[in-house]
Enzyme design. Structure first.
Site, PDB file in Angstrom:
ATOM      1  N   HIS A 192       0.847  -1.206   0.000  1.00  0.00           N
ATOM      2  CA  HIS A 192       0.000   0.000   0.000  1.00  0.00           C
ATOM      3  C   HIS A 192       0.881   1.254   0.000  1.00  0.00           C
ATOM      4  O   HIS A 192       0.589   2.232  -0.695  1.00  0.00           O
ATOM      5  CB  HIS A 192      -0.881   0.044   1.260  1.00  0.00           C
ATOM      6  CG  HIS A 192      -1.888  -1.069   1.367  1.00  0.00           C
ATOM      7  ND1 HIS A 192      -1.951  -1.926   2.437  1.00  0.00           N
ATOM      8  CD2 HIS A 192      -2.890  -1.444   0.529  1.00  0.00           C
ATOM      9  CE1 HIS A 192      -2.953  -2.780   2.263  1.00  0.00           C
ATOM     10  NE2 HIS A 192      -3.537  -2.511   1.115  1.00  0.00           N
ATOM     11  N   LYS A 218     -15.857  -7.953   6.188  1.00  0.00           N
ATOM     12  CA  LYS A 218     -14.575  -8.337   6.794  1.00  0.00           C
ATOM     13  C   LYS A 218     -14.614  -8.154   8.307  1.00  0.00           C
ATOM     14  O   LYS A 218     -15.353  -7.312   8.804  1.00  0.00           O
ATOM     15  CB  LYS A 218     -13.450  -7.471   6.222  1.00  0.00           C
ATOM     16  CG  LYS A 218     -13.064  -7.836   4.805  1.00  0.00           C
ATOM     17  CD  LYS A 218     -11.854  -7.068   4.343  1.00  0.00           C
ATOM     18  CE  LYS A 218     -11.356  -7.582   3.002  1.00  0.00           C
ATOM     19  NZ  LYS A 218     -10.230  -6.794   2.492  1.00  0.00           N
ATOM     20  N   ARG A 256      -2.329  -5.680  -8.226  1.00  0.00           N
ATOM     21  CA  ARG A 256      -1.129  -6.469  -7.924  1.00  0.00           C
ATOM     22  C   ARG A 256      -0.893  -7.562  -8.961  1.00  0.00           C
ATOM     23  O   ARG A 256       0.229  -7.868  -9.301  1.00  0.00           O
ATOM     24  CB  ARG A 256      -1.267  -7.124  -6.549  1.00  0.00           C
ATOM     25  CG  ARG A 256      -1.220  -6.140  -5.418  1.00  0.00           C
ATOM     26  CD  ARG A 256      -1.736  -6.761  -4.157  1.00  0.00           C
ATOM     27  NE  ARG A 256      -3.134  -7.140  -4.344  1.00  0.00           N
ATOM     28  CZ  ARG A 256      -3.842  -7.845  -3.483  1.00  0.00           C
ATOM     29  NH1 ARG A 256      -3.281  -8.281  -2.392  1.00  0.00           N
ATOM     30  NH2 ARG A 256      -5.115  -8.122  -3.727  1.00  0.00           N
ATOM     31  N   SER A 304      -2.915  -7.863   3.392  1.00  0.00           N
ATOM     32  CA  SER A 304      -2.893  -7.680   4.847  1.00  0.00           C
ATOM     33  C   SER A 304      -3.152  -9.008   5.563  1.00  0.00           C
ATOM     34  O   SER A 304      -2.471  -9.338   6.538  1.00  0.00           O
ATOM     35  CB  SER A 304      -3.941  -6.649   5.261  1.00  0.00           C
ATOM     36  OG  SER A 304      -3.701  -5.433   4.599  1.00  0.00           O
TER      37      SER A 304
END
Ligand code: COA
Length: 167
Positions: free
Chosen positions: A19, A43, A92, A130
């Site tokens: 990030h 989440k 990504r 993460s």
């Protein structure tokens, strides 16, 4: 001339070096970047929105044109609220592409005046997320190269290693 403000939304639970890499690239392009921690009801985050925002602040003290906040609700609505006309998303790998295109299309439908920009992080961070970093830590793996120091400190304080790191 109007200021070019970009919003970089995400769950940032916590911010990783991937990030941070995106943020640094964008800070060179836009007049101001607002990194905003979004509430994602699907989440279960490790850190509160305030903690995640503080980690981002502490990790980016050297970037002058950056501000940090957190928000609830629609991203495009929040973008309007802070006068951001641009949304930043990291890409990504090809696996990110489908969901990111869908999100960009939906956001364009919701507000055609806001443009999504995709930014590719350094290849070193193309495989991290993460959750992966948190799982790696719990399993005793090395994570110091994957997180900015304030995020590393918070993860070490909050999570217990189930398996001792190898010496
Ligand atoms: N480096 C490392 N990891 C990265 C990364 C990078 N450059 N870019 C993304 N990731 C990882 C994140 O760590 C995260 O990992 P995790 O799932 O293990 O936590 C994962 O990729 C997802 O990234 P993130 O950008 O945080 O997406 P998200 O799905 O959690 O949140 C929102 C996306 C919040 C922007 C989106 O859900 C949203 O806009 N919500 C508000 C409601 C709304 O407006 N909905 C309409 C649009 S869909």
């Amino acid at each position: 001339m109007t200021e070019k403000i970009a919003l970089y939304p995400g769950s940032f639970d916590p911010m990783t070096n991937g990030h941070l890499d995106i943020v640094r690239r964008c800070a060179l392009v836009f007049d101001r970047i607002e990194v905003a921690v979004a509430h994602n009801p699907s989440k279960e985050p490790l850190f509160t929105p305030e903690e995640r925002a503080q980690i981002i602040r502490d990790s980016t003290t050297d970037i002058e044109n950056l501000t940090v906040s957190h928000f609830d609700g629609l991203t495009v609505r929040y973008a309007r609220k802070i006068n951001a006309r641009y949304l930043i998303r990291g890409l990504r790998a090809i696996s990110d592409f489908e969901s990111e295109i869908q999100m960009a299309m939906l956001n364009r439908e919701l507000d055609p005046g806001i443009e999504t920009f995709f930014v590719v992080p350094d290849a070193r961070y193309s495989y991290i997320s993460s959750s992966m970093v948190k799982q790696l830590y719990i399993a005793g793996g090395p994570i110091a190269d994957l997180l900015p120091p304030p995020a590393l400190k918070m993860v070490e304080e909050r999570l217990e290693r189930r398996i001792a790191p190898e010496q």
